[in-house]
Design an enzyme around this catalytic site. Structure first.
Site, mmCIF file in Angstrom:
data_model
loop_
_atom_site.group_PDB
_atom_site.id
_atom_site.type_symbol
_atom_site.label_atom_id
_atom_site.label_comp_id
_atom_site.label_asym_id
_atom_site.label_seq_id
_atom_site.Cartn_x
_atom_site.Cartn_y
_atom_site.Cartn_z
ATOM 1 N N CYS A 2 0.848 -1.183 0.000
ATOM 2 C CA CYS A 2 0.000 0.000 0.000
ATOM 3 C C CYS A 2 0.893 1.247 0.000
ATOM 4 C CB CYS A 2 -0.942 0.098 1.180
ATOM 5 S SG CYS A 2 -2.158 -1.200 1.224
ATOM 6 N N ARG A 27 4.185 -0.518 -4.770
ATOM 7 C CA ARG A 27 3.761 -0.998 -3.459
ATOM 8 C C ARG A 27 2.439 -1.753 -3.506
ATOM 9 N NH1 ARG A 27 6.870 1.752 0.374
ATOM 10 N NH2 ARG A 27 5.451 1.185 2.048
ATOM 11 N N TRP A 77 -2.606 -2.773 -1.707
ATOM 12 C CA TRP A 77 -2.276 -4.188 -1.842
ATOM 13 C C TRP A 77 -3.156 -4.859 -0.805
ATOM 14 C CZ3 TRP A 77 -0.317 -8.204 1.152
ATOM 15 C CH2 TRP A 77 0.147 -9.327 0.435
ATOM 16 N N ASN A 103 -1.850 2.355 5.604
ATOM 17 C CA ASN A 103 -0.959 1.267 5.206
ATOM 18 C C ASN A 103 -0.618 0.501 6.470
ATOM 19 O OD1 ASN A 103 1.055 -0.373 4.113
ATOM 20 N ND2 ASN A 103 2.636 1.191 4.373
ATOM 21 N N GLY A 104 -0.824 -0.816 6.458
ATOM 22 C CA GLY A 104 -0.535 -1.620 7.645
ATOM 23 C C GLY A 104 -1.693 -2.555 7.941
ATOM 24 N N GLU A 486 16.316 -18.962 -7.072
ATOM 25 C CA GLU A 486 16.093 -17.592 -7.543
ATOM 26 C C GLU A 486 15.615 -17.593 -9.001
ATOM 27 O OE1 GLU A 486 15.618 -14.895 -6.203
ATOM 28 O OE2 GLU A 486 15.952 -13.397 -7.737
ATOM 29 N N LYS A 490 12.052 -16.056 -10.174
ATOM 30 C CA LYS A 490 11.898 -15.005 -11.194
ATOM 31 C C LYS A 490 10.844 -15.430 -12.207
ATOM 32 C CE LYS A 490 13.272 -12.114 -9.768
ATOM 33 N NZ LYS A 490 13.804 -12.151 -8.469
ATOM 34 N N GLU A 493 7.289 -15.368 -10.610
ATOM 35 C CA GLU A 493 6.829 -14.009 -10.288
ATOM 36 C C GLU A 493 6.249 -13.289 -11.508
ATOM 37 O OE1 GLU A 493 9.444 -11.852 -6.881
ATOM 38 O OE2 GLU A 493 10.581 -12.461 -8.622
ATOM 39 N N HIS A 509 14.230 -38.435 -5.248
ATOM 40 C CA HIS A 509 13.483 -38.796 -4.044
ATOM 41 C C HIS A 509 12.038 -38.310 -4.093
ATOM 42 C CE1 HIS A 509 17.063 -40.425 -2.280
ATOM 43 N NE2 HIS A 509 17.730 -39.291 -2.499
ATOM 44 N N LYS A 609 6.375 -4.702 -4.007
ATOM 45 C CA LYS A 609 7.823 -4.669 -3.849
ATOM 46 C C LYS A 609 8.244 -4.521 -2.395
ATOM 47 C CE LYS A 609 11.914 -3.343 -6.090
ATOM 48 N NZ LYS A 609 12.207 -4.767 -6.307
HETATM 49 C C1 G6P Z 1 8.630 -8.888 -1.845
HETATM 50 C C2 G6P Z 1 9.183 -8.619 -3.226
HETATM 51 C C3 G6P Z 1 10.388 -9.532 -3.477
HETATM 52 C C4 G6P Z 1 11.428 -9.342 -2.385
HETATM 53 C C5 G6P Z 1 10.826 -9.582 -0.989
HETATM 54 C C6 G6P Z 1 11.778 -9.178 0.116
HETATM 55 O O1 G6P Z 1 8.051 -10.144 -1.782
HETATM 56 O O2 G6P Z 1 8.198 -8.839 -4.191
HETATM 57 O O3 G6P Z 1 10.969 -9.203 -4.727
HETATM 58 O O4 G6P Z 1 12.493 -10.211 -2.591
HETATM 59 O O5 G6P Z 1 9.650 -8.778 -0.840
HETATM 60 O O6 G6P Z 1 11.992 -7.799 0.010
HETATM 61 P P1 G6P Z 1 13.199 -7.021 0.652
HETATM 62 O O7 G6P Z 1 12.916 -5.585 0.334
HETATM 63 O O8 G6P Z 1 13.152 -7.284 2.128
HETATM 64 O O9 G6P Z 1 14.439 -7.529 0.040
#
Ligand code: G6P
Length: 614
Positions: A2, A27, A77, A103-104, A486, A490, A493, A509, A609
Site C-alpha cells: 500500500c 507498493r 495491496w 498502510n498496515g 532464484e 523469477k 513471479e 526422491h 515490492k
Molecule cells: C517482496 C518482493 C520480493 C522481495 C521480498 C523481500 O516479496 O516482491 O521481490 O524479494 O519482498 O523484500 P526485501 O525488500 O526485504 O528484500
C-alpha cells in the site's frame, strides 16, 4: 505494501496526488483512490485495479471549477477484503466529513468493528481500516479537534499503521501518523507533502523529515509540527534527498526489469572498487569496522525474505567456506515464531532491498533483544532497517522499480562476497594467496557480466521456444542451489508459471515422478569438477524420462552436449563466484519468457515490492 500520499498547498492537488501514486505503484495496485477537500466538502474517487482506472474515473468528473486545498491518496495491496471499490481507500466517516488512508494492519479491528457497530456506526467495507475512520470520528464528535481525536483513537489501535487523515471542518491540516509502517514528510515552499516513500516526492521537494514509529505530524501548508503519541512536541532533522526523475525512468528500455538487469555490471563494479583499490590490498569499508563487526562472534545468522533470502543462502556457503564460521539462515517470517540460538556472540545479518520488510524488521528487533550485533544490508539507507542496525552495508544500486528484484540481488551477493573476504582477511582464517586470487577474480566479474549481454538474443530465442510450457523445474547443487531457487522464483513471479527448484540430488526422491515430455528441466551446471559430474548424472536421469532439458553452464566446462536440448553459457568462472554470473541468464530467461507471453512484467499480479505487513 500500500502506498499513501498527502498534499496541502496551492498547486493542483489532484495532479500531485496522482503523480505521487504513480511512483508508489510498486507498493500495490489492487485499487486506487483519492480524496480532495475544498470549501464545499470532501470528494472521494476510487477505482478497482491500477491507477489508470482511477484516472479514467477522474476524467469523467468535472473538477476544473473546484479549488482543492488538500488531498490524500492511496494505492492498495489487499490484506483484509478483496480488491473491490468498497474496500478501496480513502475510507470515509458516516457523515462524509472525515477521510483517511492507511498502510498496515489493524490487529484488533474485529473487536473495534463490533463495538462501533453497536454504537451506531455503519460499515461498508470488509477492511480493517474502516474501523479506524469510525473510531476517529467517534472521538472527533467528543473533542471537536482532529488532533485530539486522532491521539485518542490511536491509543486504542493494535497493529501497524501509517495514516493520513483529513477533516472537512479543519481544511488547514492533514494529520500523518506512523507506527510500524513507513511514512515521510516532504517540505516545500507554502506546500507540504506526506508519502510512504521517497519516489513519490522526486521532483516535488528535496527536503525530507523521516517520521519514526509512534510519531504523528500535523501538516499545514506552511508549517509542520511533529509530536509523540502523547502530544509532546518533538524536534526532528530535515534531510536532503538527491534523486532526479531520471533515477526512476526506463531510459529507453521496454521495462524497468530489463533496464535494471543491464545496470548490474556497473553497480557491481562500483561496489568492488569503492571497497578495495586493488586485489592486493585489504578490503576496507566506509562505515563498517570489520574488527568490531566480528569481535566475540562465534556464529552468524542471516535473516531475510524472498530474493534476499536466496542471497542469504549463497552467503552461508561463502562465509562457511572462507571464514569457517557457522551460519544459520532463516526466513524472517519463520525466525520470529521459533526458538533460536541467538545470543551476544551472534552476528545477525538482515538483508532487505527495501529495508521495510516487516518480517525482517521484526526478526532483527527480536535478535537485538538477545544482545546480537545487527548488520543491515540494504539498498535503502533511509529505511527502517537502518534504524534497527549497529552496522549498515548500503548497496547503492539505485531505486529498483521492477517488483521482481534483479540488480539488488546481485548487489547483495557482491556485498556478501566482500564482507566474507574482509572477515577472512582480518581473522586470517584463509590462506592469503587464495583470498587474493578470489579478489582478483571478483574484479573480473563486471566485465564477464557484460559479456553475458552479448548472448541476449540466444537467451531470448531459448525463452521463446519454451514459453509454450506451463511448468518448469530448476535443478542445481552446492552454492548454486540458491541460484536455482532464484531462477524459478523469477519465472513464477513474472510469468505465473509453476516453476519449482530442487537440489539436483533430491530429484530422485520424489520430484522425478513429475517428469515427462511436458515438463522442461533447467539445469545449472556448477563449474566445479566433482559437482559437475554429479549433476550430469542427474541430467541423465531427467533425459531418461523424456523431459526437455536446458543446460546453463560455463563456456569452458561443457561436455555431454548431446544430452541437452538447449545450452546457455556464461564466461569461465570459479564455483565460488559463479552465482554472480549465473543469475544474469536466469533473470533474462524469465524476462524474455514473460515478455513473449505479454505479461505485466514490472507489476506482476498479487505482488508488491515492499511488504510492510507481517
Ligand atoms: C517482496 C518482493 C520480493 C522481495 C521480498 C523481500 O516479496 O516482491 O521481490 O524479494 O519482498 O523484500 P526485501 O525488500 O526485504 O528484500
Amino acid at each position: 505494501m500500500c502506498g499513501i500520499i498527502g498534499y496541502i498547498g496551492n498547486n493542483a492537488v489532484e495532479d500531485i496526488l496522482l503523480s505521487g501514486l504513480k511512483s508508489l505503484e510498486y507498493r500495490g495496485y489492487d485499487s486506487a483512490g483519492i480524496a480532495l477537500n475544498d470549501n464545499q466538502g470532501i470528494d472521494v474517487f476510487r477505482a478497482k485495479g491500477k491507477l489508470v482506472n482511477l484516472k479514467n474515473v477522474l476524467n469523467t468528473q468535472n473538477l476544473k471549477n473546484k479549488h482543492f486545498s488538500q488531498g490524500i491518496g492511496h494505492i492498495r495491496w489487499a490484506t483484509h477484503g478483496e480488491a473491490t471499490i468498497e474496500n478501496a481507500h480513502p475510507h470515509t466517516s458516516n457523515d462524509g466529513n472525515l477521510v483517511l488512508v492507511h498502510n498496515g494492519i489493524i490487529e484488533n479491528y474485529q473487536s473495534l468493528r463490533e463495538e462501533l457497530t453497536q454504537q451506531g456506526f455503519h460499515f461498508f467495507s470488509q477492511t480493517d481500516t474502516e474501523a479506524v475512520v469510525h473510531l476517529i470520528d467517534r472521538e472527533y464528535k467528543k473533542t471537536l479537534s482532529l488532533e485530539s481525536a486522532v491521539i485518542n483513537a490511536i491509543a486504542l489501535l493494535k497493529g501497524a499503521f501509517a495514516l493520513c487523515i483529513m477533516h472537512h471542518n479543519e481544511p488547514d491540516k492533514i494529520i500523518a501518523v506512523r507506527k510500524n509502517a513507513p511514512l515521510i514528510l516532504g517540505l516545500g515552499c507554502n506546500e507540504n507533502f506526506i508519502a510512504s516513500d521517497i519516489p513519490a516526492l522526486i521532483g516535488k521537494t528535496q527536503n525530507i523529515i523521516y517520521l519514526d514509529d509512534n510519531e504523528l505530524a500535523i501538516v499545514e501548508k506552511d508549517a509542520v509540527v511533529i509530536k509523540d503519541f502523547k502530544g509532546n512536541i518533538l524536534h526532528k532533522n530535515i534531510e536532503k534527498i538527491n534523486l532526479a526523475q531520471d533515477d526512476i525512468s526506463k531510459q529507453g528500455y521496454k521495462h524497468f526489469m530489463l533496464k535494471e538487469i543491464h545496470e548490474q555490471p556497473r553497480i557491481i563494479r562500483s561496489m568492488i572498487t569503492a571497497n578495495m583499490s586493488t586485489p592486493f590490498e585489504p578490503i576496507h569499508f566506509n562505515g563498517i569496522n570489520v574488527e568490531d563487526l566480528v569481535q566475540n562472534v562465534d556464529k552468524i545468522e542471516i535473516i531475510a525474505c524472498g530474493t534476499s533470502l536466496h542471497a542469504a543462502m549463497i552467503a552461508k556457503n561463502i562465509f562457511e567456506e572462507l571464514c569457517k564460521i557457522p551460519v544459520i539462515i532463516d526466513a524472517a517470517s519463520e525466525y520470529i515464531y521459533k526458538s533460536h540460538l541467538t545470543d551476544a556472540k551472534t552476528l545477525s545479518i538482515g538483508i532487505s532491498q527495501s529495508g521495510e520488510t516487516a518480517d525482517t524488521i521484526t526478526a532483527l528487533k527480536q535478535a537485538r533483544t538477545h544482545q546480537a550485533k545487527i548488520l543491515a544490508i540494504t539498498n535503502r539507507i533511509d529505511s527502517t532497517i537502518v534504524r534497527c542496525a549497529d552496522f549498515v552495508f548500503p548497496l547503492n544500486a539505485g531505486i529498483e522499480v521492477s517488483v521482481a528484484a534483479t540488480k539488488s540481488y546481485s548487489a547483495q551477493l557482491a556485498a556478501l562476497y566482500l564482507l566474507a573476504l574482509a572477515v577472512a582477511e582480518r581473522q586470517k582464517c584463509a590462506d592469503i594467496i587464495k583470498l587474493t586470487k578470489i579478489k582478483q577474480e571478483l574484479f573480473s566479474i563486471p566485465n564477464k557480466m557484460e559479456e553475458i549481454f552479448y548472448s541476449c538474443n540466444h537467451i531470448k530465442q531459448c525463452a521463446q521456444k519454451y514459453s509454450k510450457y506451463h511448468s518448469f523445474i530448476y535443478i542445481a547443487r552446492g552454492i548454486n542451489s540458491a541460484s536455482a531457487f532464484e531462477g524459478a522464483l523469477k519465472l513464477k513471479e513474472i510469468s505465473y508459471i509453476n516453476a519449482n527448484a530442487y537440489l539436483a540430488g533430491e530429484l530422485k526422491h520424489g520430484p522425478i515422478a513429475l517428469l515427462d515430455s511436458q515438463l522442461p528441466v533447467f539445469a545449472i551446471l556448477s563449474p566445479d569438477g566433482k559437482i559437475y559430474d554429479k549433476i550430469i548424472s542427474n541430467c541423465e536421469e531427467v533425459k531418461a524420462r523424456c523431459a526437455p532439458l536446458i543446460a546453463l553452464t560455463t563456456s569452458d566446462s561443457f561436455y555431454k552436449k548431446d544430452l541437452f536440448d538447449d545450452v546457455l553459457t556464461i564466461p569461465s568462472v570459479s564455483e565460488l563466484l559463479s552465482p554472480l554470473l549465473f543469475t544474469l541468464p536466469l533473470q533474462l530467461f524469465a524476462y524474455y519468457f514473460a515478455d513473449c507471453l505479454n505479461m505485466e512484467i514490472d507489476q506482476p499480479r498479487n505482488l508488491a515490492k515492499s511488504v510492510t505487513v507481517e
